[in-house]
Design a protein around this motif. Structure first.
Motif, mmCIF file in Angstrom:
data_model
loop_
_atom_site.group_PDB
_atom_site.id
_atom_site.type_symbol
_atom_site.label_atom_id
_atom_site.label_comp_id
_atom_site.label_asym_id
_atom_site.label_seq_id
_atom_site.Cartn_x
_atom_site.Cartn_y
_atom_site.Cartn_z
ATOM 1 N N MET A 1 0.830 -1.194 0.000
ATOM 2 C CA MET A 1 0.000 0.000 0.000
ATOM 3 C C MET A 1 0.876 1.260 0.000
ATOM 4 O O MET A 1 2.029 1.229 0.440
ATOM 5 C CB MET A 1 -0.922 0.009 1.222
ATOM 6 C CG MET A 1 -1.924 -1.134 1.262
ATOM 7 S SD MET A 1 -3.178 -1.068 -0.046
ATOM 8 C CE MET A 1 -2.544 -2.338 -1.162
ATOM 9 N N ALA A 2 0.298 2.365 -0.444
ATOM 10 C CA ALA A 2 1.033 3.627 -0.468
ATOM 11 C C ALA A 2 1.287 4.120 0.955
ATOM 12 O O ALA A 2 0.602 3.744 1.904
ATOM 13 C CB ALA A 2 0.242 4.678 -1.251
ATOM 14 N N THR A 3 2.274 4.976 1.074
ATOM 15 C CA THR A 3 2.619 5.596 2.360
ATOM 16 C C THR A 3 2.271 7.074 2.310
ATOM 17 O O THR A 3 2.712 7.784 1.399
ATOM 18 C CB THR A 3 4.125 5.443 2.642
ATOM 19 O OG1 THR A 3 4.446 4.059 2.748
ATOM 20 C CG2 THR A 3 4.499 6.144 3.949
ATOM 21 N N LEU A 4 1.476 7.531 3.260
ATOM 22 C CA LEU A 4 1.233 8.967 3.396
ATOM 23 C C LEU A 4 2.376 9.531 4.222
ATOM 24 O O LEU A 4 2.416 9.392 5.443
ATOM 25 C CB LEU A 4 -0.113 9.224 4.075
ATOM 26 C CG LEU A 4 -0.472 10.698 4.297
ATOM 27 C CD1 LEU A 4 -0.559 11.455 2.985
ATOM 28 C CD2 LEU A 4 -1.785 10.825 5.076
ATOM 29 N N SER A 5 3.324 10.163 3.556
ATOM 30 C CA SER A 5 4.565 10.548 4.227
ATOM 31 C C SER A 5 4.478 11.899 4.919
ATOM 32 O O SER A 5 5.252 12.170 5.843
ATOM 33 C CB SER A 5 5.731 10.552 3.239
ATOM 34 O OG SER A 5 5.516 11.485 2.195
ATOM 35 N N ALA A 6 3.564 12.776 4.486
ATOM 36 C CA ALA A 6 3.436 14.097 5.121
ATOM 37 C C ALA A 6 2.113 14.728 4.710
ATOM 38 O O ALA A 6 1.573 14.449 3.637
ATOM 39 C CB ALA A 6 4.590 15.010 4.728
ATOM 40 N N GLU A 174 -8.245 7.753 3.908
ATOM 41 C CA GLU A 174 -8.534 6.332 3.721
ATOM 42 C C GLU A 174 -8.117 5.863 2.331
ATOM 43 O O GLU A 174 -7.539 4.779 2.169
ATOM 44 C CB GLU A 174 -10.028 6.069 3.919
ATOM 45 C CG GLU A 174 -10.518 6.197 5.345
ATOM 46 C CD GLU A 174 -12.010 5.933 5.452
ATOM 47 O OE1 GLU A 174 -12.640 5.613 4.407
ATOM 48 O OE2 GLU A 174 -12.558 6.022 6.563
ATOM 49 N N ILE A 175 -8.397 6.687 1.334
ATOM 50 C CA ILE A 175 -8.098 6.299 -0.039
ATOM 51 C C ILE A 175 -6.589 6.236 -0.279
ATOM 52 O O ILE A 175 -6.092 5.308 -0.931
ATOM 53 C CB ILE A 175 -8.780 7.275 -1.015
ATOM 54 C CG1 ILE A 175 -10.302 7.147 -0.884
ATOM 55 C CG2 ILE A 175 -8.344 7.018 -2.451
ATOM 56 C CD1 ILE A 175 -11.071 8.299 -1.490
ATOM 57 N N ILE A 176 -5.851 7.203 0.246
ATOM 58 C CA ILE A 176 -4.392 7.155 0.110
ATOM 59 C C ILE A 176 -3.847 5.911 0.778
ATOM 60 O O ILE A 176 -2.986 5.209 0.228
ATOM 61 C CB ILE A 176 -3.752 8.429 0.695
ATOM 62 C CG1 ILE A 176 -4.094 9.645 -0.182
ATOM 63 C CG2 ILE A 176 -2.236 8.271 0.808
ATOM 64 C CD1 ILE A 176 -3.641 10.967 0.397
ATOM 65 N N ASP A 177 -4.353 5.595 1.969
ATOM 66 C CA ASP A 177 -3.877 4.405 2.690
ATOM 67 C C ASP A 177 -4.173 3.118 1.925
ATOM 68 O O ASP A 177 -3.449 2.124 2.063
ATOM 69 C CB ASP A 177 -4.520 4.335 4.075
ATOM 70 C CG ASP A 177 -3.971 5.377 5.043
ATOM 71 O OD1 ASP A 177 -2.908 5.957 4.758
ATOM 72 O OD2 ASP A 177 -4.621 5.611 6.084
#
Length: 293
Positions: A1-6, A174-177
């Motif tokens: 899954m993608a990482t929300l880094s900031a 939620e969608i980014i995660d």
């Protein structure tokens, strides 16, 4: 899954580049050196997160959308985005940009938002104005990352509620995660604190409502959504300045981060506006890892 880094939330002052870079030092406003230092420090909070894609949140300043057809929420889905309108070049000396898009993430996010009850408009011919380009100038001036632009209606009544902006932020998170990718994604959005445009309080020594500005900074710094929703209404924002509704985009950004304390907070009181800068690190503060090496 993608990482929300900031997650970055910031005001967007269109005169920043002109005031700090394009005006000779002997002609600059007294706050220019401090303003430049603060912005450069804020830029480092995004650089440290090492993002691959930027989800950008802003609002169209009646350049492309008007009272007769102003979408409540809109997402861009196209390979590239032209940026900067002629009046922004003329008045603010904002340069032109061409930014890469990320159509795959735009499509994934659009479907995810629809699935969560947010009836988004979509544009395949969106041109970006300074609500997105100002944060590019201050946080990623090379414009070297693909973007997914999201526009909200903070100008043309009837407006969504502050709660709706918070809920939209939570949905975006939620969608980014859930995005099936190894990419690092940063969300960067801009809005306003108290602000008066064209009204009698536009050119005061401070923003039109310094009390609101300080309270809003405290709320955002602490992730205090309960206090925001208990105190911030369309009527209260109008009382703080006729363009203060841009604060709802900062609420949205805090929604992406969650009800958490910000890792970085700074502000600067300019002659007619309070500038403010917030960064959250949902995946942990990368600056701490760097310091421990």
């Amino acid at each position: 899954m993608a990482t929300l880094s900031a997650v970055l939330a910031t005001t967007h002052h269109p005169f920043f580049l002109k005031a700090t870079e394009l005006t000779p030092p002997e002609e600059q406003m007294p706050q220019a050196p401090e303003w430049k230092r603060k912005v450069e420090a804020y830029r480092e909070t995004l650089t440290a997160a090492e993002p691959d894609i930027l989800v950008m949140v802003g609002a169209d300043h009646f350049h492309q959308f008007f009272h007769d057809n102003y979408p409540t929420f809109l997402i861009g889905k196209q390979p590239t985005y032209d940026a900067t309108y002629y009046n922004e070049e003329r008045e603010f000396s904002i340069p032109r940009y061409v930014l890469d898009g990320h159509e795959e993430l735009s499509g994934f996010m659009l479907q995810g938002l629809l699935d969560r009850g947010f009836d988004f408009s979509v544009s395949h011919e969106l041109k970006l104005d300074h609500s997105i380009i100002c944060p590019i100038i201050t946080t990623r001036p090379d414009g070297d990352l693909p973007v997914v632009p999201i526009y909200t209606n903070i100008f043309a009544p009837p407006l969504p509620s502050p709660k709706r902006f918070w809920d939209l932020g939570r949905a975006i998170r939620e969608i980014i995660d859930e995005y099936p990718s190894d990419k690092r994604i940063a969300a960067v959005g801009s809005g306003h604190l108290s602000l008066e445009l064209g009204g009698p309080r536009q050119f005061g020594e401070t923003g039109p409502d310094p009390v609101f500005d300080r309270q809003a900074i405290e709320w955002l710094s602490n992730g205090d959504i309960d206090s925001i929703l208990a105190n911030v209404t369309h009527e209260s924002m109008s009382g703080s300045g006729n363009a203060t509704h841009g604060f709802m985009d900062l609420i949205l950004m805090m929604g992406i981060a969650g009800p958490e304390k910000a890792a970085y907070v700074d502000d600067l009181d300019l002659f007619h506006t309070m500038e403010a800068y917030f960064t959250w690190y949902p995946s942990g503060d990368p600056r701490e890892r760097t310091a421990s090496r």
